[in-house]
Structures are given as C-alpha cells and as structure tokens.
Design a protein around this motif. Structure first.
Motif, short mmCIF file in Angstrom:
data_model
loop_
_atom_site.label_atom_id
_atom_site.label_comp_id
_atom_site.label_asym_id
_atom_site.label_seq_id
_atom_site.Cartn_x
_atom_site.Cartn_y
_atom_site.Cartn_z
N SER A 51 -12.36 -13.47 9.42
CA SER A 51 -12.67 -12.37 8.71
C SER A 51 -13.42 -12.78 7.41
CB SER A 51 -11.66 -11.59 8.33
OG SER A 51 -10.68 -12.34 7.29
N ILE A 52 -14.08 -11.79 6.67
CA ILE A 52 -14.65 -12.29 5.36
C ILE A 52 -13.72 -12.77 4.57
CG2 ILE A 52 -15.97 -11.32 3.45
CD1 ILE A 52 -17.50 -9.49 5.34
N HIS A 53 -12.57 -12.45 4.34
CA HIS A 53 -11.61 -12.57 3.36
C HIS A 53 -11.16 -14.17 3.78
CE1 HIS A 53 -7.80 -12.27 0.92
NE2 HIS A 53 -7.07 -12.80 2.09
N GLU A 54 -10.79 -14.30 5.04
CA GLU A 54 -10.35 -15.75 5.41
C GLU A 54 -11.48 -16.74 4.98
OE1 GLU A 54 -7.54 -14.72 9.25
OE2 GLU A 54 -9.77 -14.93 9.53
N VAL A 55 -12.75 -16.37 5.30
CA VAL A 55 -13.89 -17.23 4.94
C VAL A 55 -13.86 -17.57 3.66
CG1 VAL A 55 -16.22 -17.82 5.09
CG2 VAL A 55 -15.26 -16.82 6.92
N VAL A 56 -13.89 -16.55 2.62
CA VAL A 56 -13.88 -16.77 1.15
C VAL A 56 -12.67 -17.58 0.70
CG1 VAL A 56 -13.74 -15.42 -0.83
CG2 VAL A 56 -15.20 -14.35 0.87
N HIS A 57 -11.38 -17.29 1.33
CA HIS A 57 -10.17 -18.00 0.81
C HIS A 57 -10.29 -19.50 1.40
CE1 HIS A 57 -5.53 -18.20 1.00
NE2 HIS A 57 -5.94 -18.83 -0.03
N LEU A 58 -10.96 -19.64 2.56
CA LEU A 58 -11.05 -21.16 2.93
C LEU A 58 -12.18 -22.00 2.02
CD1 LEU A 58 -11.66 -22.35 6.87
CD2 LEU A 58 -13.43 -22.77 5.18
N ILE A 59 -13.20 -21.20 1.60
CA ILE A 59 -14.47 -21.83 0.56
C ILE A 59 -13.62 -22.04 -0.89
CG2 ILE A 59 -16.67 -21.50 -0.52
CD1 ILE A 59 -17.32 -20.13 2.15
#
Length: 522
Positions: free
Chosen positions: A116-124
């Motif tokens: 999800s977008i939230h997961e990708v943002v958190h990962l970055i």
C-alpha cells in the motif's frame, strides 16, 4: 502564492548547484585538462580493480537497507526481489537524487508487488532513518577518536570550536535513537505522522549496515588516491561523510559539483587535480557503471519477456520500463552532450585518423552534442509511454553513437548502445499517440534538461575561454578543439532557438485540435 511555492525547491537547488560549480571551477582553474587527464592515467589499474571490487561489495551491503526496512514494517519478500529493487533503486537515486524522483523507482517496484502507499512511504522513511543514524553516529565516532582538521575559515564560522564536542553531539543522537528503540514500543507522532520505532535487533542492525556501507563506499574512493599525497583513511573518512551529507541535503542530482567541492576542500592537499581525478573515476565506478548494469538488467528482463520466459514478471516490468528508460535516456543525453565538449585523447584521435579525415572527428562531436541536447528533453515523454518520444529517443541515440565513434569516445558509445538496446527491447511499452512537445512538462524535468545544457556551455567556457578571448564572438578562428567547442555551442543555440517556436506551434495546434478547430482558424 501556493502555485509558485512548488517552484521554490527546484530553483533553490539549481542556485546551489550553480554556486557549487563556480566554486569548484575556482578551485581547479589553475589546472589544464591535460593535467587532469594525466592524473587519471596515473591511477594504477590495480587500484581501479580494487575500487570496482569494493563497489560491488558495497552494492551487496546496500541490500541490507531494504531488507531491514521490510522487517521494520512487518513485510517480507524473496531475497532476489529485495536485491533487485535495492540495486536498481540505489543506482537511480545516486545518479538522479530526489529532484527527479529517485524514490519513484522503489515506489513503483513495491506498489506493483502489492504494498500500500502507506507501507511504501513507511519503508522509504526507514531507509532514510537507517542512513541518517549511520551517518551521524559514524561521523560522531570518527570526530571523537580522530578529530579532522577543518579549514580555519570554516572553523571561524562554527559555533563549536572543538570538533570532539560536535562528535559527542552527533554520537549522542545515534545513541538516543537506539535507546528509544530499546524502550519505546508504542507508536509516536512526529510532525503529525505516526512513527513506530523498530525493535532493538533491527535498530542495531541499522547501525551496523549503514556504518559498513559508508566505510566501504569511502574506501572505494580512497583507494583511487595516490599514496604520495599522504592521506590516510581516517583522514579521508570525515571529508567523505560530510560530502555525502551535503549531497543528501542539497538534493542535487548525483551531487554534481557539491560532492567534488567538499572532497577537494577537506582533503587538505595541494594536489587538487589528483583528488579531482580520483573523484571522476569514483563517479564512473560507483555511479555510472551501476546505472549501466541496471540498464542491462532491464534489457535482459525485456528480452526474456519477449520470449515468454518470465510471464509472471510481465506486470511489474511493464510498469517499470518507461520510468527506468526515461532515467537512462536522460543520463545518456547528459553523457553525450558533456563528452562532446571534452577533447578526445590523442590516441583515440589517431585511431580514427587512420580511417577517416580529422574533420570527421569534429563533425562527430557536433553530431554527438545535438543528439544529446535533444535527448535530455525527451524523458518525460518516455514516462508518458509516448510512441513518438520513443522513436525520437531511438534516433538521437543512434546519431549519438555514430558521433561518439567518429570522435573515438568509446565509453559514451557503450553507454548509449546499452540504452538503445534497452529502449528497443521495451518498444511495446510505448504506444500512446500523444507527444511531450504538445504538453506541459513538469518543472523538475525542464530544469534538469536546461541545467544539463547550461552545464555543457559552462564546461566549454571553462576549458576554452582563454582561447576564445583572442577571437571574435562568432568566429571559429582559434585552436581546433576550442573552435569545435564554440561550434558546438553555436549549433546547440540554433537548435534551441528552433525547438522553442516549434514547441509553441505544436502546443497551439494541439489546443486547436482539442477545441475542434484548425490552427489557421484559431
């Protein structure tokens, strides 16, 4: 007012870039191109191979950033996929930075894999935290055990006169992060965003991975420095760390100008041309070659996809190909354009002169420059999957390869050839009938293209302004290489003067077509 604030960051970054390039020129103006080329040739092949080996090891270490970020957000992927996104993401980010959306490659990879977008943002975000905790902690540790000697003019402006005190502060930030990871288990809100500290094991691993990464990368460049200038690794490491931090803070694509300036300024050696030569080779080994390898990876996947060997990979390859192709086209255009202003080595010109007249070498430089100039304006059309942009890019690359061969520049020809092959293999990804010249181009992409063209003008001026000073403004009555550089600048200026009105006419025609009118009646 909000409409103009989005332009503030690119304009500020451009201003920093111009200032850094000017200061770098001021540092190196006492050295000729022949002296810098001689310094490059004096680097022993064994040191080049050792630097390449360290770069390969370092890119394997970089996989740890993504692996730890995945662990921190509670996700997992096969190691092959983690290695792929890490390698391609780092190669693109190192060369293009945040200004041109270096993180977009990772975003596309992970989103296609179901994040999800939230997961990708958190990962970055976790990737950034890993870097900063490592950079601050390692800098603090080095400042404490081996305090670097900063230039007096820099120390005079610093509020802290003892570097060890700064080291304790930086190390304290890293230690505080570890303490929080060991003690805080509930989510906390930072700047209105919820953040969950990783567990103790992941936090310690973040420090280890980032430290090993930074030390290996610094060693990759340090081995390129000659022994006679007397710079030990502990003397070099603080300057390298500060250069990396400056690159990340300024967001200049590839840290061009900033990285070189900081490294030269903090190595404290009168042999500045030797340090600059080492930086150029480091850029080739650590930046350009991995980007070339990323292009080869994409090429292999596209060719195998055409043969139906990787049916399950088709979805994410289809999404990523236009983006990576755009970055590769921009890099190829910049290389073709900038190499056109640098006189080829005598051995290369002699090799070409055996088969062709010397005028062919000069014509190749002009052809290379014009192809590169057009190519740097095309990438946005490739991201938009436009067929005409793809055809134009293929034509420019073919002309650029011809130009580089005519002037005996084999490395730019190889890079452009790989990019040409990658675009050819990905041809079915480009199908839209629209054309980028008929559409508004995002400001960062426009600034990147204009900046590369301006850098070419600046490079020509830096190399040949002395020779140009003895002739009229539009005259070619000067030494051969200076005349070719002036001819290239004039040809590019004419091309830009033609491209501007052509773009205005195309946009006007497109608007008229959308209104159902002909340009003549609009």
């Amino acid at each position: 007012m909000k409409k103009y604030t989005r332009y503030l960051a690119p304009v500020l970054i451009s201003a920093i870039f111009v200032l850094a390039v000017y200061l770098l020129y001021d540092k190196l103006k006492a050295y000729s191109l022949a002296q810098i080329r001689a310094a490059i040739e004096q680097i022993p092949p064994a040191r080049l191979w050792l630097s390449l080996l360290l770069a390969i090891v370092n890119y394997f270490i970089l996989v740890g950033y993504d692996w730890l970020a995945l662990k921190a957000i509670g996700k997992s992927l096969p190691l092959g996929k983690v290695g792929l996104v890490s390698f391609v993401g780092q190669a693109v980010s190192y060369n293009f930075g945040a200004l041109l959306g270096g993180t977009s490659v990772r975003f596309r990879f992970y989103s296609v894999w179901g994040f999800s977008i939230h997961e990708v943002v958190h990962l970055i975000l976790m990737l950034a935290v890993t870097f900063w905790i490592g950079a601050l902690g390692l800098s603090g540790f080095v400042f404490i055990i081996a305090p670097p000697v900063f230039p007096p003019e820099l120390m005079a402006k610093m509020p802290i006169k003892d570097v060890r005190v700064l080291g304790y502060i930086l190390a304290g930030i890293a230690v505080a992060y570890l303490v929080l990871c060991f003690t805080v288990r509930k989510p906390v809100r930072i700047f209105g965003k919820e953040f969950v500290f990783p567990g103790p094991r992941i936090a310690v691993a973040q420090v280890v991975v980032s430290w090993v990464d930074l030390i290996a990368a610094a060693a990759c460049m340090w081995v390129l420095l000659p022994s006679h200038i007397g710079i030990g690794f502990l003397d070099f490491l603080p300057g390298y760390l500060m250069a990396q931090v400056a690159v990340v803070l300024t967001h200049i694509p590839g840290g061009v100008g900033v990285f070189e300036l900081v490294i030269i300024h903090l190595t404290h050696t009168p042999h500045e041309q030797v340090v600059f030569a080492a930086v150029l080779m480091f850029r080739l080994i650590y930046f350009i070659l991995p980007l070339l390898a990323a292009a080869l990876v994409l090429l292999v996947y596209e060719v195998r996809q055409r043969r139906n060997f990787l049916r399950d990979a088709g979805r994410w390859v289809s999404v990523l190909s236009p983006t990576i192709s755009a970055y590769l086209a921009l890099a190829a255009g910049a290389i073709l354009l900038l190499f056109s202003s640098i006189p080829p080595a005598k051995a290369s010109m002699q090799a070409v002169a055996r088969f062709l007249p010397v005028e062919a070498c000069y014509a190749g430089a002009v052809l290379c420059a014009l192809a590169g100039c057009v190519l740097v304006f095309i990438p946005y059309g490739l991201i938009r999957r436009q067929l005409r942009s793809w055809r134009l890019a293929m034509g420019c690359l073919a002309l650029g390869i011809l130009g580089t061969f005519l002037r005996g520049s084999w490395l730019p020809a190889l890079f452009a050839l790989v990019v040409l092959g990658t675009l050819w293999a990905a041809s079915r990804r480009f199908y839209r009938r629209s054309f980028f010249a008929e559409e508004p181009i995002p400001f960062p992409w426009t600034m990147a293209a204009v900046g590369i063209v301006a850098a070419n003008f600046a490079l020509g001026w830096a190399l040949f302004h002395t020779a140009w000073g003895g002739s009229a403004l539009l005259s070619l009555d000067c030494p051969a290489n200076a005349a070719v550089a002036r001819g290239i600048d004039l040809a590019i200026a004419v091309l830009l003067c033609l491209m501007g009105p052509a773009r205005l006419w195309l946009r006007r025609r497109a608007e008229a077509r959308r209104r159902g009118q002909s340009p003549a009646n609009s």
